[in-house]
Design an enzyme around this catalytic site. Sequence first.
Site, PDB file in Angstrom:
ATOM      1  N   TYR A  23       0.843  -1.200   0.000  1.00  0.00           N
ATOM      2  CA  TYR A  23       0.000   0.000   0.000  1.00  0.00           C
ATOM      3  C   TYR A  23       0.879   1.252   0.000  1.00  0.00           C
ATOM      4  CZ  TYR A  23      -3.754   3.228   1.212  1.00  0.00           C
ATOM      5  OH  TYR A  23      -4.650   4.273   1.206  1.00  0.00           O
ATOM      6  N   HIS A  27       1.247   4.017  -3.131  1.00  0.00           N
ATOM      7  CA  HIS A  27       0.916   5.422  -2.902  1.00  0.00           C
ATOM      8  C   HIS A  27       2.118   6.355  -2.978  1.00  0.00           C
ATOM      9  CE1 HIS A  27      -3.008   3.940  -1.748  1.00  0.00           C
ATOM     10  NE2 HIS A  27      -3.429   5.186  -1.854  1.00  0.00           N
ATOM     11  N   TRP A  80      -7.881   2.521 -10.456  1.00  0.00           N
ATOM     12  CA  TRP A  80      -7.268   2.695  -9.135  1.00  0.00           C
ATOM     13  C   TRP A  80      -8.033   1.900  -8.084  1.00  0.00           C
ATOM     14  CZ3 TRP A  80      -2.775   4.288  -7.351  1.00  0.00           C
ATOM     15  CH2 TRP A  80      -2.647   4.595  -6.005  1.00  0.00           C
TER      16      TRP A  80
END
Length: 108
Positions: A23, A27, A80
């Site tokens: 994650y 990001h 996304w």
Amino acid sequence: MAVPHPQRVALHTRLKPGMEAEYDRVHAAIPPELNAALRAAGVRSWRIWRHGLDLFHVVETDDYAAMRHALREHPANVAWQARMAELLAVEDDYSGNDSGLGLVWELP
């Protein structure tokens, strides 16, 4: 002409166990087309904090409901959200009337 104050919306999401590093990696840089879509939908800023598996978001946007409606079928957001569904315990398909977390208290 005065710029209207944005809505500030807090969100809570949760990662699947073991997905923390992925994650964070994903990001590190969001796709330019997603950045453009978010900004076109009225997002002024989006911050995310992580504590273990828990993610806390603060979104500043012109109109949160309108933003979600604009992004629901936007190709950059659909892609996304499909990627995020691999990482999150509960995916968000933008179909509901999510309004974020209720504000309990704020320092005046």
